[in-house]
Design an enzyme around this catalytic site. Structure first.
Site, short mmCIF file in Angstrom:
data_model
loop_
_atom_site.label_atom_id
_atom_site.label_comp_id
_atom_site.label_asym_id
_atom_site.label_seq_id
_atom_site.Cartn_x
_atom_site.Cartn_y
_atom_site.Cartn_z
N ARG A 184 -13.96 -8.56 0.83
CA ARG A 184 -12.52 -8.33 0.63
C ARG A 184 -11.73 -9.61 0.91
O ARG A 184 -10.79 -9.93 0.19
CB ARG A 184 -12.02 -7.20 1.56
CG ARG A 184 -12.54 -5.81 1.24
CD ARG A 184 -12.05 -5.29 -0.11
NE ARG A 184 -10.61 -5.27 -0.22
CZ ARG A 184 -9.81 -4.30 0.22
NH1 ARG A 184 -10.34 -3.24 0.80
NH2 ARG A 184 -8.49 -4.35 0.05
N GLN A 215 -9.98 -3.69 -4.07
CA GLN A 215 -11.29 -3.22 -3.62
C GLN A 215 -12.33 -3.40 -4.72
O GLN A 215 -13.44 -3.88 -4.48
CB GLN A 215 -11.18 -1.73 -3.23
CG GLN A 215 -12.49 -1.11 -2.80
CD GLN A 215 -12.96 -1.63 -1.45
OE1 GLN A 215 -12.21 -1.63 -0.50
NE2 GLN A 215 -14.21 -2.06 -1.37
N ASP A 217 -17.20 7.12 -1.47
CA ASP A 217 -15.95 6.93 -0.72
C ASP A 217 -15.68 8.25 0.00
O ASP A 217 -16.34 9.26 -0.27
CB ASP A 217 -14.81 6.59 -1.72
CG ASP A 217 -13.45 6.39 -1.06
OD1 ASP A 217 -13.40 6.17 0.17
OD2 ASP A 217 -12.43 6.45 -1.77
N CYS A 251 -16.54 1.72 0.11
CA CYS A 251 -15.36 0.87 0.35
C CYS A 251 -14.96 0.86 1.82
O CYS A 251 -14.29 -0.06 2.26
CB CYS A 251 -14.20 1.31 -0.53
SG CYS A 251 -13.70 3.02 -0.24
N ARG A 258 0.88 -1.17 0.00
CA ARG A 258 0.00 0.00 0.00
C ARG A 258 0.91 1.21 0.00
O ARG A 258 1.66 1.41 0.97
CB ARG A 258 -0.93 -0.02 1.21
CG ARG A 258 -1.67 1.28 1.41
CD ARG A 258 -2.81 1.18 2.40
NE ARG A 258 -3.94 0.49 1.80
CZ ARG A 258 -5.19 0.54 2.28
NH1 ARG A 258 -5.45 1.22 3.37
NH2 ARG A 258 -6.16 -0.11 1.69
N HIS A 284 -7.09 1.21 -6.73
CA HIS A 284 -7.37 0.26 -5.64
C HIS A 284 -8.06 -0.97 -6.25
O HIS A 284 -9.24 -1.22 -6.01
CB HIS A 284 -8.26 0.94 -4.60
CG HIS A 284 -8.28 0.28 -3.24
ND1 HIS A 284 -7.52 -0.83 -2.94
CD2 HIS A 284 -8.98 0.57 -2.12
CE1 HIS A 284 -7.75 -1.18 -1.69
NE2 HIS A 284 -8.63 -0.36 -1.17
N1 CP Z 1 -11.39 -0.24 1.90
C1 CP Z 1 -10.14 -0.34 2.38
O1 CP Z 1 -9.17 -0.49 1.64
O2 CP Z 1 -10.04 -0.28 3.74
P1 CP Z 1 -8.68 -0.16 4.58
O3 CP Z 1 -8.07 1.18 4.23
O4 CP Z 1 -9.10 -0.26 6.01
O5 CP Z 1 -7.78 -1.28 4.17
N1 NVA Z 2 -9.83 6.82 -1.39
C1 NVA Z 2 -9.49 6.33 -0.08
C2 NVA Z 2 -9.77 4.87 0.00
C3 NVA Z 2 -9.58 4.25 1.36
C4 NVA Z 2 -9.78 2.77 1.35
C5 NVA Z 2 -8.04 6.62 0.22
O1 NVA Z 2 -7.20 6.50 -0.68
O2 NVA Z 2 -7.73 6.99 1.36
#
Ligand code: CP
Ligand code: NVA
Length: 307
Positions: free
Chosen positions: A292, A133, A224, A264, A103, A130
């Site tokens: 997920r 997701q 989101d 999400c 990430r 993502h």
């Molecule tokens: N939706 C999602 O990716 O959640 P987290 O940021 O908690 O992993």
């Molecule tokens: N768009 C958000 C998604 C979190 C799962 C972010 O990048 O923080």
């Protein structure tokens, strides 16, 4: 399929294969016998530059339930690109583990990893996309509307961000119509929309700056956060500019009765979505979060388990 870095890299057949494997593994788990240990002896290194609940737990638990092992690394220990170059981190991990999930802020860190190894690299969210997701989201639509989603419509309301881009991309591959309403200045990048349309000229894509304009004819409404990780300094400005883009009962009343609501998560209740919608009968946000686990198993089983 070597890596899972962006939905655009996959063919529709590959996406459908991951989804089929994910659904089969979910069914096998639900039978009470647990999953076959298809990743026995394999280890996934998971590297986080940003916080996570769902992604971390789903990947770690998925490795465990498939008979493998996971090592979770925070960026304060690895210092990806700072303490050590992305290429060197990747080369070191390649001699010790069987796959890397990361990430990251800059998406190019993922592509740089992939350029430096033949082991699978998995995108657990970048500023750009993502994909994992989006796979879970499509599973949730399948649970609601059946395996063939062609001709259905997914409507996204809010920020044209990483999550929105992966959704647009996966919809284009599966024949799902995609409509999006964002404030001016927060649209999906036009270059990305052009690239998606160039690959899929039949893709029904609609962009608007009015939520009411896109909810009338849809099967699912998605939102989101308006402030993604890394954008905290823009919070006050964003909250002002996204005024009117909340998913609430008034907006939902303008949608067809069968339309479901997805998010999400994490959700900022009372900001982009109200409690009454989150906890209401049309919300599928928690089954979506649970998917997920299954979607990530699908990705791992295909990339690391020869499924
Ligand atoms: N939706 C999602 O990716 O959640 P987290 O940021 O908690 O992993
Ligand atoms: N768009 C958000 C998604 C979190 C799962 C972010 O990048 O923080």
């Amino acid at each position: 399929m070597k890596h899972c870095i962006t939905i655009a890299d996959f063919t529709p057949e590959q996406i459908n294969h991951i989804l089929d494997v994910a659904i089969a593994l979910r069914d096998q788990r639900a039978s009470g016998r647990g999953n076959d240990p298809i990743l026995k002896g394999q280890t996934l290194a998971m590297l986080f530059e940003k916080p996570s609940l769902r992604t971390r737990v789903s990947f770690e638990q998925a490795m465990y339930e498939l008979g493998g092992n996971a090592i979770v690394l925070s960026n304060s220990e690895v210092g990806l690109g700072k303490r050590e170059s992305v290429a060197d981190v990747t080369r070191v991990l390649a001699g010790m583990v069987d796959g890397v999930a990361a990430r990251v802020f800059e998406h190019t860190k993922l592509t740089e990893m992939a350029d430096n190894t033949s082991m699978p690299i998995i995108n657990m969210l970048s500023d750009y996309s993502h994909p994992c997701q989006a796979l879970a989201d499509i599973m949730t639509l399948i649970d609601e509307f059946g395996r063939d989603l062609a001709g259905r419509t997914l409507t996204y309301i809010g920020d044209g961000n990483n999550v929105a881009l992966s959704l647009a991309s996966i919809c284009s591959k599966l024949g799902i119509n995609f409509s999006i309403a964002t404030p001016v200045g927060y649209e999906l990048p036009q270059t990305e929309v052009d690239a998606i349309l160039a690959h899929n000229p039949a893709f029904k894509f609609k962009a608007s700056t009015s939520p009411a304009d896109v909810v009338k004819d849809t099967d699912a409404i998605y939102t989101d956060t308006w402030v993604s990780m890394g954008q905290e300094e823009e919070k006050a400005q964003r909250l002002k500019e996204f005024d009117g883009f909340q998913i609430n009962d008034e907006l939902l009343a303008q949608a067809p009765d069968h339309a479901i609501v997805l998010h999400c998560l994490p959700a900022y209740r009372g900001i982009e979505i109200t409690d009454s919608v989150m906890d209401g009968p049309r919300s599928r946000v928690f089954p979506e979060a649970h998917n997920r686990l299954h979607a990530q198993k699908g990705v791992l089983a295909v990339l690391m388990g020869n499924q």
